[in-house]
Scaffold this active site. Structure first.
Site, mmCIF file in Angstrom:
data_model
loop_
_atom_site.group_PDB
_atom_site.id
_atom_site.type_symbol
_atom_site.label_atom_id
_atom_site.label_comp_id
_atom_site.label_asym_id
_atom_site.label_seq_id
_atom_site.Cartn_x
_atom_site.Cartn_y
_atom_site.Cartn_z
ATOM 1 N N THR A 197 19.976 50.701 49.836
ATOM 2 C CA THR A 197 19.221 49.654 50.538
ATOM 3 C C THR A 197 19.680 49.658 51.998
ATOM 4 O OG1 THR A 197 18.922 48.210 48.645
ATOM 5 C CG2 THR A 197 19.136 47.115 50.760
ATOM 6 N N THR A 210 23.515 43.691 50.889
ATOM 7 C CA THR A 210 23.148 44.754 49.945
ATOM 8 C C THR A 210 23.980 44.569 48.689
ATOM 9 O OG1 THR A 210 23.215 47.130 49.511
ATOM 10 C CG2 THR A 210 24.768 46.330 51.151
ATOM 11 N N GLY A 211 23.435 45.025 47.564
ATOM 12 C CA GLY A 211 24.184 44.900 46.316
ATOM 13 C C GLY A 211 23.365 44.205 45.252
ATOM 14 N N GLY A 234 21.251 42.047 43.735
ATOM 15 C CA GLY A 234 20.309 41.121 44.358
ATOM 16 C C GLY A 234 20.209 39.766 43.704
ATOM 17 N N GLY A 270 13.799 41.175 44.585
ATOM 18 C CA GLY A 270 15.219 40.869 44.776
ATOM 19 C C GLY A 270 15.489 40.119 46.064
ATOM 20 N N ASP A 271 16.759 40.049 46.398
ATOM 21 C CA ASP A 271 17.221 39.270 47.553
ATOM 22 C C ASP A 271 16.672 39.752 48.891
ATOM 23 O OD1 ASP A 271 18.933 41.616 46.970
ATOM 24 O OD2 ASP A 271 19.957 40.987 48.798
HETATM 25 N N1 ASP Z 1 19.966 44.070 47.002
HETATM 26 C C1 ASP Z 1 19.006 45.042 46.547
HETATM 27 C C2 ASP Z 1 18.170 44.415 45.479
HETATM 28 O O1 ASP Z 1 18.701 43.732 44.654
HETATM 29 C C3 ASP Z 1 19.618 46.294 46.020
HETATM 30 C C4 ASP Z 1 20.667 46.906 46.919
HETATM 31 O O2 ASP Z 1 21.092 46.335 47.902
HETATM 32 O O3 ASP Z 1 21.095 48.007 46.602
HETATM 33 O O4 ASP Z 1 16.988 44.669 45.425
#
Ligand code: ASP
Length: 290
Positions: free
Chosen positions: A164, A214-215, A217, A194-195
């Site tokens: 992301t 990121t991460g 979500g 997602g977030d």
């Molecule tokens: N935060 C993103 C989501 O949940 C995924 C990511 O950051 O890798 O869609």
């Protein structure tokens, strides 16, 4: 003084040079317009360059949902309280461009799915297929490992590179802008948002600062991580706030990374996943994650 900070996703270690080159290219493209055109154009240029790059999980090269489709989320926000986002869009090249136009040309904040694609066609963006072969292999892999169900996504996140992307910039006039773009996770449920499309979750800006996450979500969203970070930047330096929030997020089971800039131009990043790609540029001086 102007600043730009970019992340290329949190996940497992990727020491491949091409990922770092992708982040560097995004920083250079963003910085090239930061002084003349301002913070918003800088984060747009940075994220556009990463959406073009198939290595990153956004735009071309997005992760695929359980049906094998790319469903992308993107959002943009400025310190003047302007926000626009799209969620779960499938056949566009640059979700971040749509998010910006939602912000500038509609009365809405978030437009999703078919509605967002209809707007894309209305604005003249051609049908575009962002799916690449290696993402199909990744999806098959995830399904084989049995990570394809939502309760398992969290543990899966710890293992895999995500990609992301996000950017935060502050221009000479002190204006701050943030942009975030993602394909989400491999094997996510169709229709999941997602977030990265949500104000205060994956993206937030105010006069006190800006942040992009990121991460995991769902957890980032529950904690309104970016809103929390920016609110605290009013009284505390970005570095202190971001390190603490990322540490606390881990205690609550949230694998994530966060970048930000506070109103005094202090840039910061932190992550509790195995790794996060990131880089900064200030007065032409470039720094990349070690
Ligand atoms: N935060 C993103 C989501 O949940 C995924 C990511 O950051 O890798 O869609």
């Amino acid at each position: 003084m102007c600043q730009l900070i970019v992340h290329g996703g949190a996940g497992k270690v990727r020491n491949s040079r091409s990922y770092r080159e992708g982040v560097e290219e995004a920083l250079r493209r963003g910085f090239a317009v930061l002084e003349k055109e301002g913070a918003l154009e800088a984060v747009m240029a940075a994220v556009l360059s990463l959406e073009e790059n198939p290595l990153f999980n956004c735009g071309t090269g997005s992760a695929l949902n359980l049906d094998g489709e790319a469903e992308m989320d993107a959002s943009v926000m400025t310190s003047e309280d302007r926000f626009g986002a799209v969620g779960s869009v499938k056949r566009v090249e640059h979700p971040i461009l749509l998010a910006k136009r939602v912000m500038e040309e509609t009365d809405h904040l978030l437009i999703v799915g078919d509605g967002a694609e209809r707007l894309a066609r209305f604005w003249g963006y051609p049908l575009y297929d962002p799916v690449i072969e290696s993402r199909r292999d990744e999806l098959e892999d995830v399904k084989r490992k049995g990570s394809a169900f939502l309760p398992k996504l969290h543990s899966f996140l710890g293992e895999e590179a995500k990609g992301t992307v996000g950017a935060v910039a502050r221009d000479r006039m002190g204006r701050i802008a943030v942009a975030t773009s993602t394909g989400g996770y491999a094997a996510k449920a169709p229709g999941r948002i997602g977030d990265s499309a949500i104000l205060g979750a994956g993206t937030y800006a105010s006069r006190w600062g800006g942040a992009s996450a990121t991460g995991h979500g769902e957890q980032i969203w529950r904690q309104l991580l970016c809103f929390e970070a920016v609110e605290e930047m009013r009284l505390h330096p970005a570095g202190e706030v971001i390190s603490r929030l990322v540490r606390e997020a881990k205690e609550q089971g949230c694998s994530c990374g966060l970048i930000g800039i506070d109103w005094r131009g202090r840039m910061a990043q932190a992550f509790n996943a195995e790794a996060m790609l990131w880089g900064t540029i200030e007065n032409g001086q470039l720094t990349l994650d070690a």
